[in-house]
Structure formats: structure tokens, C-alpha cells
Design an enzyme around this catalytic site. Structure first.
Site, mmCIF file in Angstrom:
data_model
loop_
_atom_site.group_PDB
_atom_site.id
_atom_site.type_symbol
_atom_site.label_atom_id
_atom_site.label_comp_id
_atom_site.label_asym_id
_atom_site.label_seq_id
_atom_site.Cartn_x
_atom_site.Cartn_y
_atom_site.Cartn_z
ATOM 1 N N TYR A 144 6.285 26.067 38.422
ATOM 2 C CA TYR A 144 5.274 25.135 37.409
ATOM 3 C C TYR A 144 4.323 25.310 36.748
ATOM 4 O O TYR A 144 4.529 25.343 35.480
ATOM 5 C CB TYR A 144 5.213 23.915 38.474
ATOM 6 C CG TYR A 144 4.132 23.163 37.631
ATOM 7 C CD1 TYR A 144 4.347 21.697 37.935
ATOM 8 C CD2 TYR A 144 2.648 22.724 37.931
ATOM 9 C CE1 TYR A 144 3.979 20.571 36.496
ATOM 10 C CE2 TYR A 144 2.333 21.817 37.703
ATOM 11 C CZ TYR A 144 2.455 21.012 36.967
ATOM 12 O OH TYR A 144 1.927 19.657 36.096
ATOM 13 N N LYS A 148 4.532 25.276 32.766
ATOM 14 C CA LYS A 148 3.595 24.568 31.957
ATOM 15 C C LYS A 148 2.707 25.740 30.878
ATOM 16 O O LYS A 148 2.163 25.699 30.023
ATOM 17 C CB LYS A 148 2.424 23.631 33.263
ATOM 18 C CG LYS A 148 3.056 23.101 33.594
ATOM 19 C CD LYS A 148 3.482 21.308 33.462
ATOM 20 C CE LYS A 148 2.717 21.040 32.106
ATOM 21 N NZ LYS A 148 2.799 19.741 32.111
#
Length: 345
Positions: A144, A148
Site C-alpha cells: 500500500y 501510494k
């Protein structure tokens, strides 16, 4: 090329507007007189003044239709960090964001506000009052965060006043509030299974938790301040409650507010972190044979056992940001919004 429609300053699009943060943002925008176009893979509510467009984030034509006639786009779409699905993260956060930028350019969008994450600078070690000048994590500890980082870079690098597209990234941290599908429901489920008895580390680590209304406020301030001559163009901004709290203190307040016991027993941080790494490696090795997903990941353990709180000084100076809801009030509103999750409910 898409047919350009004269944009309205009070018409905007929220990509990911059916999600937790996205829905709160849509509601506040409508309250402020905006007409909102929501683009999401699902539609889960109806609201006056809101038009829904259901589609895949990587579908350029679907995005072009949703963005037509708008001048402002909020990009809030992202899979839950808990999914730990690398392919999904790459598709939505990287490929999807590339499609969003392309659509913005083709439609002639003037402003793009990204929901990023303060975790883009987090490597599992202490961050105390961290500023936006901290470098991106060179060794992000989950997929993640890795995606990001790339997402934020794509959006900020797309800022080009000469071509008419202005961008900014909002980095919230520890979002919570009513209708949150993750933090409170998972916390309560863990407590009901008798697994919220332990504190990882000595329990003194300070972190940021941010009430969702304050995150929404930060997004709207960014949109309103995003002009060619503004210092916020092409920059990231931390948005938090500006009230660091002990991680386990916050968890205990939520649990006790819903009638559950607070965790009491301590586990050594290094031991739990090492175990999390071993379980993660085991899941990778066994992935061709089973869908085994460990409860404790290195990122979850790091978030539970280290200091990670961030300075909002830049947002205060450049956008006039100030939290609208205190941490105490935010916790109260959140607990009250989950009567069905109370013990013995």
C-alpha cells in the site's frame, strides 16, 4: 479528444465518492453548494445534487464522462491497506491514477486534489512531529505504502500551471469517524474474540488519529487555495487533528466507550515485529498453495508500536488549516455512531 464542456466553479467530481472518506467529502461539498459527480466502482447511497457514475478507474472513457463539465477533481479512490493485495494496489493507485491525470488533461480540469497518506515517509521507525520535507520511504514496509508513494509522485509531477492543471496532495493519518468500515469494526471484532488483551511495546508511543471531518476540511481548503500564484501548487500537506495521543490510549478509549475492556498485558515490540516478518514470509512462500493471510503484518505492528505523528504547520501557514473537531469530541461522536457494536448489543 473529449468534447470540452464549459466547467462550473461549483461543480466538482469525487473519485472514490462511495468510500468512507469520499462520502463524507461529498456530503460536505453538497452542504457548501457544490453539484457533485461521483465516480466509483460501486454506488451505495443516493443524495440530492449528486450524480453517480459507476465504473472502473482504469476506464478512460468512463472517467471522461464523469468529469465532463467540472473544473475540480478530488481523487480519494484507494483500496483498503488491510487488503494487502499488491496487484490491486498497483492497478488502482498507480495505473488508475495515471488514467485520472490523463482524463483531467483531456477534459480541461483546473484543479486535482489527491488523498495521499502520511505513511509515504514511514519506514517502521519513529517519526515525531514529522514535516513534509521528510524524504519518501526508501524501504516501504507494505505494498500500500509503496504504491501510494508512486501515486503521490505522479499527481504532484502533473502540476503544470502553464498547461492549466494545478495539483496538491493531502496526507491524512489515522482517519476515523462515523461509518468507518475498518478501524472500529475490526477493533470490536478482535475484542469479541478475546484478542485485544495485549499492548505491543511499552504503550507510550504517540501517534496521530484524525477525525474524518477534519480530513474533509483539509481537502476543501486545499481546493479553495489551489491557484496559479498559490504556494500549495504541486506540494503535499499533512492534515491531522494536531493532537498526538498514545496509540493504545486511543484504542482503549474507543473500546471502553463501547463497553469492552482495555488491553493490559505488554508484549515486547521486537519479538512481535520479528514474528510478523516470519509470518509474512511464510504467507509469501505458501501463496501458490493457500490464501493464508497473517493477522499481524510488519506494517500493523510498526504502526502499533512506534511513534508516528506529523506537523500541520505548513497547512496552517499556507491554507489557514485548523481542526474543526477536537480528538475528544471526535472519539465521542464515533463511539456514539456504533450502538450496534456495543458489548451485549
Amino acid at each position: 479528444m473529449a468534447t470540452r464542456v464549459r466547467p462550473s466553479n461549483k461543480r466538482c467530481a469525487v473519485i472514490g465518492g462511495s468510500g468512507f472518506l469520499g462520502r463524507h467529502l461529498v456530503e460536505k461539498l453538497v452542504e457548501r453548494g457544490y453539484t457533485v459527480s461521483v465516480f466509483d466502482i460501486r454506488q451505495c447511497y443516493e443524495m440530492p445534487g449528486v450524480t453517480f457514475h459507476q465504473g472502473d478507474l482504469c476506464d478512460l472513457q468512463a472517467l471522461l464522462l464523469a468529469l465532463k463539465g467540472t473544473s475540480l477533481v478530488f481523487h480519494c479512490a484507494s483500496p483498503s491497506p488491510a487488503s494487502d493485495d499488491r496487484r490491486l494496489f498497483e492497478k488502482v493507485n498507480i495505473q488508475g491514477t495515471k488514467t485520472v491525470i490523463q482524463a483531467c488533461i483531456e477534459v480541461g480540469i483546473q484543479k486535482l486534489v489527491l488523498t495521499s497518506s502520511a505513511s509515504v515517509v514511514f519506514e517502521g521507525t519513529d517519526i515525531k512531529n514529522g514535516s513534509e520535507d521528510l524524504p519518501y520511504a526508501k524501504k516501504p514496509i507494505d505494498y500500500y505504502t509503496m504504491t501510494k508513494i508512486e501515486q503521490e509522485k505522479l499527481v504532484l509531477e502533473a502540476c503544470d500551471p502553464k498547461k492549466g492543471l494545478l495539483t496538491v496532495a493531502i496526507r491524512p493519518h489515522g482517519i476515523f469517524g462515523p461509518r468507518d468500515p475498518q478501524l472500529v469494526p475490526i477493533l470490536v471484532d478482535t475484542a469479541r474474540r478475546g484478542k485485544m488483551k495485549f499492548i505491543i511495546g511499552d504503550g507510550t508511543n504517540m501517534v496521530d488519529f484524525t477525525f474524518v471531518e477534519n480530513v474533509v476540511h483539509g481537502h476543501i481548503l486545499a481546493a479553495e487555495h489551489l491557484r496559479t500564484d498559490s504556494p500549495i501548487c504541486g506540494k503535499p500537506y499533512h492534515i491531522t487533528n494536531d493532537e498526538p495521543i498514545r496509540f493504545w490510549g486511543f484504542m482503549s478509549e474507543v473500546l471502553m466507550g463501547l463497553g469492552y475492556a482495555a488491553p493490559r498485558y505488554h508484549l515486547p515490540y521486537t519479538l512481535v515485529y520479528a514474528l510478523a516478518i516470519l509470518l509474512w514470509l511464510l504467507s509469501v512462500v505458501l501463496s501458490p498453495l493457500t490464501s493464508f493471510k497473517p493477522t499481524f503484518t510488519p506494517m500493523r505492528v510498526a504502526l502499533a508500536g512506534t511513534h508516528h505523528y506529523y506537523s500541520c504547520a505548513r497547512a496552517k501557514e499556507d491554507m489557514g488549516y485548523k481542526p474543526l473537531v477536537s480528538l475528544k469530541e471526535g472519539i465521542k461522536r464515533t463511539v456514539e455512531s456504533y450502538p450496534h457494536l456495543r458489548k451485549n448489543a
